[in-house]
Design a protein around this motif. Structure first.
Motif, PDB file in Angstrom:
ATOM      1  N   LYS A   1      34.008  52.117  22.924  1.00 41.97           N
ATOM      2  CA  LYS A   1      33.712  51.652  24.530  1.00 41.97           C
ATOM      3  C   LYS A   1      34.616  52.690  25.484  1.00 41.97           C
ATOM      4  O   LYS A   1      35.457  53.422  24.959  1.00 41.97           O
ATOM      5  CB  LYS A   1      34.692  50.342  24.592  1.00 41.97           C
ATOM      6  CG  LYS A   1      33.764  49.152  24.170  1.00 41.97           C
ATOM      7  CD  LYS A   1      32.300  49.128  24.686  1.00 41.97           C
ATOM      8  CE  LYS A   1      31.582  47.820  24.302  1.00 41.97           C
ATOM      9  NZ  LYS A   1      31.517  47.466  22.936  1.00 41.97           N
TER      10      LYS A   1
ATOM     11  N   ASN B   1      33.018  50.482  30.351  1.00 44.09           N
ATOM     12  CA  ASN B   1      33.325  49.005  30.005  1.00 44.09           C
ATOM     13  C   ASN B   1      34.665  48.565  30.101  1.00 44.09           C
ATOM     14  O   ASN B   1      34.650  47.193  30.301  1.00 44.09           O
ATOM     15  CB  ASN B   1      33.146  48.850  28.347  1.00 44.09           C
ATOM     16  CG  ASN B   1      31.998  49.738  28.037  1.00 44.09           C
ATOM     17  OD1 ASN B   1      31.901  51.002  27.518  1.00 44.09           O
ATOM     18  ND2 ASN B   1      30.668  49.206  28.140  1.00 44.09           N
TER      19      ASN B   1
ATOM     20  N   TYR C   1      25.622  49.335  32.511  1.00 46.03           N
ATOM     21  CA  TYR C   1      25.667  49.191  31.120  1.00 46.03           C
ATOM     22  C   TYR C   1      24.632  48.349  30.497  1.00 46.03           C
ATOM     23  O   TYR C   1      24.610  47.078  30.869  1.00 46.03           O
ATOM     24  CB  TYR C   1      27.025  48.858  30.775  1.00 46.03           C
ATOM     25  CG  TYR C   1      27.392  48.893  29.015  1.00 46.03           C
ATOM     26  CD1 TYR C   1      27.133  49.847  28.484  1.00 46.03           C
ATOM     27  CD2 TYR C   1      27.308  47.642  28.192  1.00 46.03           C
ATOM     28  CE1 TYR C   1      27.338  49.825  27.050  1.00 46.03           C
ATOM     29  CE2 TYR C   1      27.327  47.594  27.142  1.00 46.03           C
ATOM     30  CZ  TYR C   1      27.617  48.952  26.517  1.00 46.03           C
ATOM     31  OH  TYR C   1      27.707  48.979  24.965  1.00 46.03           O
TER      32      TYR C   1
ATOM     33  N   ARG D   1      29.514  43.214  29.934  1.00 44.70           N
ATOM     34  CA  ARG D   1      29.417  44.575  30.105  1.00 44.70           C
ATOM     35  C   ARG D   1      30.647  45.351  30.405  1.00 44.70           C
ATOM     36  O   ARG D   1      30.778  46.502  30.306  1.00 44.70           O
ATOM     37  CB  ARG D   1      28.580  44.751  31.432  1.00 44.70           C
ATOM     38  CG  ARG D   1      27.185  44.472  31.332  1.00 44.70           C
ATOM     39  CD  ARG D   1      26.129  45.008  32.472  1.00 44.70           C
ATOM     40  NE  ARG D   1      24.913  44.538  32.103  1.00 44.70           N
ATOM     41  CZ  ARG D   1      24.275  43.644  32.340  1.00 44.70           C
ATOM     42  NH1 ARG D   1      24.862  42.388  33.030  1.00 44.70           N
ATOM     43  NH2 ARG D   1      23.043  43.435  31.874  1.00 44.70           N
ATOM     44  N   GLY D   2      31.603  44.405  31.035  1.00 45.60           N
ATOM     45  CA  GLY D   2      32.768  44.944  31.377  1.00 45.60           C
ATOM     46  C   GLY D   2      34.068  44.088  31.344  1.00 45.60           C
ATOM     47  O   GLY D   2      33.849  42.831  31.559  1.00 45.60           O
TER      48      GLY D   2
END
Ligand code: NAI
Length: 257
Positions: free
Chosen positions: A6, A82, A133, A142-143
């Motif tokens: 990531k 991320n 993403y 995604r994050g």
């Protein structure tokens, strides 16, 4: 979210909690950890130490244009984001009615600007890149955004009016952010540290450090920056942590002074 592979940005990444977090994430296999900070000397030294999976960028988190350009460049270079760990902050203390007069308004505004607007400025652009993403098989989020408050958000001491107000704001923005960004599969968490053994505190005489440590119910010592980094790691990896503030403080409740 797995840390491995990531891309993560850590603000205040040249020193203290941010530096410990950056080192931890590189060790845990992050593809790229980008430390942003105003302290170029410390930042570049850490980049050297951590090697190719790290990068230092000198950036003022409150600078709207520079931060926007930073994220545009990051998306071009890395193609994904991320994680964002916001550690940049300042913590001066001053009384409202002090020996040298009334608390200056610009001193109050400076703390709010760095600790609150700086955090928000970073996370709004970070969330934008994260939202693009593409989830790979089995991935859920995604994050992850981790902000840093302080126990001063809850039990601020005399002289911490500005600092407590700023950290209270960081605490309060956690839930609305988590609620809104859930539609993009982005989680938002806040850590409220107690007394951490960062360069600021390590500069104090040993007997003062010991006295501060003894105030902590258990364990009776200052927290180590790695313990902050480990909690960041757990927040990344535990997909059900969202919209909450975690005190990392050995059960301390700060006294008025
Ligand atoms: P530190 O002073 O070691 O690191 C903070 C870093 O933020 C510095 O390297 C500084 O250059 C950077 N910074 C300041 N303003 C900036 C700006 N405008 N743009 C970019 N970078 C900027 O401090 P430490 O101890 O690591 O603290 C990290 C965070 O944890 C802060 O938000 C602090 O308020 C919070 N905290 C710290 C505690 C402690 O006991 N050390 C306790 C509770 C919260």
């Amino acid at each position: 979210m797995k840390i491995e592979g990531k891309v993560v940005v850590v603000t205040g990444g040249a020193s203290g909690l941010g530096a410990a977090t950056a080192s931890f994430l590189v060790e845990r296999g992050a593809k790229k950890v980008i430390m942003v900070d105003m302290n170029q000397e410390l930042g570049q030294a850490l980049e050297q130490e951590l090697g190719a999976a790290s990068k230092f960028v000198k950036l003022d988190v409150t600078d709207e244009t520079a931060v926007q350009q930073f994220f545009q460049q990051l998306e071009k270079d890395e193609g994904q984001l991320n994680g964002l760990v916001n550690c940049a902050g300042i913590g001066p203390s001053a009384k409202v009615l002090g020996k040298n007069g009334i608390h200056a308004l610009d001193a109050f505004q400076k703390v709010l600007n760095i600790n609150v607007s700086g955090t928000f400025n970073m996370l709004r652009f970070a969330a934008d890149v994260m939202s693009r993403y593409e989830l790979k098989n089995g991935e859920e989020d995604r994050g992850v955004i981790v902000n840093t408050a302080s126990v001063a958000a809850f039990d601020g001491q005399i002289g911490q009016t500005a600092y407590s107000a700023s950290k209270g704001a960081v605490v309060a923005m956690t839930l609305p952010l988590a609620r809104e960004l859930s539609q993009h599969a982005i989680r938002v968490m806040t850590i409220a540290p107690g007394i951490m053994e960062t360069p600021m505190l390590k500069a104090l005489p040993q007997n003062v450090q010991d006295a501060l440590g003894a105030m902590v119910p258990f364990p009776p010592r200052l927290a180590k920056p790695i313990e902050f980094a480990q909690l960041v790691g757990q927040i990344f990896e535990n997909g059900y942590l969202n919209g909450e503030v975690i005190r990392l403080d050995g059960a301390i409740r700060m006294q008025p002074r």
